[in-house]
Design a protein around this motif. Structure first.
Motif, PDB file in Angstrom:
ATOM      1  N   VAL A   1       0.862  -1.185   0.000  1.00  0.00           N
ATOM      2  CA  VAL A   1       0.000   0.000   0.000  1.00  0.00           C
ATOM      3  C   VAL A   1       0.900   1.238   0.000  1.00  0.00           C
ATOM      4  O   VAL A   1       1.817   1.352   0.815  1.00  0.00           O
TER       5      VAL A   1
ATOM      6  N   CYS B   1      -8.585   3.635  -3.212  1.00  0.00           N
ATOM      7  CA  CYS B   1      -7.274   3.312  -3.765  1.00  0.00           C
ATOM      8  C   CYS B   1      -7.366   3.084  -5.265  1.00  0.00           C
ATOM      9  O   CYS B   1      -8.413   2.709  -5.793  1.00  0.00           O
TER      10      CYS B   1
ATOM     11  N   GLY C   1     -11.973   0.647   1.761  1.00  0.00           N
ATOM     12  CA  GLY C   1     -10.820   0.779   2.627  1.00  0.00           C
ATOM     13  C   GLY C   1     -11.110   1.761   3.739  1.00  0.00           C
ATOM     14  O   GLY C   1     -12.013   2.605   3.626  1.00  0.00           O
TER      15      GLY C   1
ATOM     16  N   TRP D   1      -9.119   3.978   7.320  1.00  0.00           N
ATOM     17  CA  TRP D   1      -7.959   4.267   8.148  1.00  0.00           C
ATOM     18  C   TRP D   1      -8.434   4.459   9.579  1.00  0.00           C
ATOM     19  O   TRP D   1      -9.562   4.885   9.830  1.00  0.00           O
TER      20      TRP D   1
ATOM     21  N   SER E   1     -11.041  -5.709   2.125  1.00  0.00           N
ATOM     22  CA  SER E   1     -10.752  -4.279   2.189  1.00  0.00           C
ATOM     23  C   SER E   1      -9.330  -4.063   2.690  1.00  0.00           C
ATOM     24  O   SER E   1      -8.687  -4.986   3.196  1.00  0.00           O
ATOM     25  N   ILE E   2      -8.883  -2.836   2.534  1.00  0.00           N
ATOM     26  CA  ILE E   2      -7.562  -2.433   3.022  1.00  0.00           C
ATOM     27  C   ILE E   2      -7.750  -1.498   4.207  1.00  0.00           C
ATOM     28  O   ILE E   2      -8.639  -0.644   4.201  1.00  0.00           O
TER      29      ILE E   2
END
Length: 429
Positions: free
Chosen positions: A9, A30, A71, A73, A115-116
């Motif tokens: 990533v 992304c 994704g 954070w 997912s990230i």
């Protein structure tokens, strides 16, 4: 498409700033390439707000890849940092329930989806010897399993400034080099000078970059048709933005009046032109300006590389003096017209050396020039053995000294002799 442990990533610095100053979590979008197993964060939100794009290099290869909006954070505690440390070394994973216990806001993908996640810990714990663990991590969240994956951050420390303290970047950033010739050797010189941290390069060359130049040059077919100096300006500017590259698409001989002020402003001159006449002009102008000059070329149909450093000292003779001394010693003169008068020389035959050899000579010339600048500033570890270097590329042992190496890459260093009293370049007027 599947995602596994070997994915990477990429996080731009603008996204990093949003996360560091955010409210604890947000969404990620992304650009993602399955064959390259790489993802580039291109947009993110702060909590549930609208996603905003982040600055990325428009030429990056992932900018043409597919969008992947799944994704997130999260700001996390030190516990996850420690868990990631051990999981990475054991190639291990977590069940999603355990990950969510540590990261309460974590979102589980729908069945069959993945997912990230990018995580940030404001205060990193220490494991051994007072070394803190990385505060940033990336994760693959797939089904009920979460595992760490590689993360790389563009944080503004990828440029030459990162070498400050390990290499004299600050001194070199204040230096200015005049490069005469932007051909195969000159192009390699320019790239090497920029990589060393030279602050400004003025490059003089009137020629265009043509298809037959491609096999030996640092430039590619994408620049064919441009002037060589303009093409190098674009290439150096994109790769080494800390170096100011100024293109002068002019002829050294015809436009000597324009070159003289550039000489006055330069700290050192590097001459890589492959013509006898412009080499002699460069020699004369540098001598009259009191500037050190490094002349680099390949001689003997590519058999030898030669680099001559001529410092503006009373005891050091110019290029003509060096050649004359070889002739009088009964050695060799590979530039058969150098005995002609100033400005009446002819052109070399086209170079027959391969690109790699030409680049090697260019890089060595740049190193010698940089060492000369740094030694003058007191960097003792940049002291050179002597002024002149001959290096064997395709040795021909039947040649006289100093071109008599018997093994490839043999090097012969020898001092620059004194000037001749009747030399028109060395004699004061």
């Amino acid at each position: 498409m599947t995602i596994g442990e070997d994915w990477l990533v990429l996080l731009p610095s603008e996204a990093q700033e949003v996360i560091e100053n955010g409210h604890g979590w947000g969404n990620l979008t992304c650009r993602l390439s399955g064959p390259d197993r790489a993802a580039l964060v291109v947009a993110l939100s702060n909590e549930g707000s609208d996603r905003v794009p982040v600055v990325t290099d428009p030429g990056h290869f992932l900018m043409s890849a597919d969008f992947h909006p799944a994704g997130h954070w999260y700001s996390v505690t030190q516990e996850l940092v420690v868990v990631e440390y051990f999981l990475t070394r054991q190639s291990g994973s977590l069940r999603f329930e355990e990950f969510k216990r540590i990261v309460p806001r974590a979102v589980e993908p729908s069945p069959g989806k993945w997912s990230i996640a990018v995580t940030y810990c404001p205060e990193s714990p220490e494991i051994v010897d007072g070394q803190p663990l990385p505060v940033w991590s990336a994760w693959m969240v797939s089904g009920s399993v979460v595992r760490p994956i590689a993360l790389d951050i563009h944080n503004g420390k990828e440029l030459l400034s990162a070498l400050d303290g390990y290499w004299p970047i600050r001194q070199l950033s204040q230096t200015r080099v005049l490069l005469l010739g932007a051909g195969s050797i000159g192009g390699a010189v320019a790239e090497a000078l920029a990589s060393y941290g030279v602050g400004q390069i003025d490059a003089v060359d009137p020629d265009r970059f043509l298809f037959h130049n491609v096999p030996r040059h640092v430039l590619t077919t994408a620049r064919v048709g441009m002037s060589k100096v303009d093409a190098l300006a674009q290439t150096i500017g994109a790769k080494w933005p800390e170096c100011e590259f100024v293109a002068w698409p002019i002829d050294l001989v015809v436009n000597a009046d324009v070159v003289r002020p550039l000489l006055d402003a330069a700290d050192i001159v590097i001459c890589t032109v492959d013509g006898v006449e412009p080499r002699r002009v460069a020699n004369y102008l540098a001598r009259r300006a009191g500037k050190p000059i490094v002349l680099a070329c390949v001689l003997g149909d590519g058999r030898y590389g030669e680099i001559l450093r001529i410092r503006p000292l009373p005891e050091v003779g110019c290029l003509e003096c060096q050649r004359r001394r070889l002739q009088e010693a009964g050695r060799i003169d590979l530039e058969t017209t150098l005995d002609r008068g100033y400005g009446t020389g002819t052109r070399h035959n086209p170079m027959t050396a391969v690109g790699g050899d030409l680049h090697l000579i260019g890089q060595l010339a740049a190193k010698i020039a940089v060492a000369t600048l740094l030694r003058r500033q007191g960097e003792l570890d940049q002291t050179l053995v002597d002024d002149n270097l001959v290096i064997a590329l395709r040795p021909a042992p039947e040649y006289p000294s100093p071109f008599n190496a018997t093994r490839m890459l043999d090097q012969t260093w020898y001092p620059a002799g004194r000037p001749y009293d009747d030399c028109p370049a060395c004699t004061p007027t």
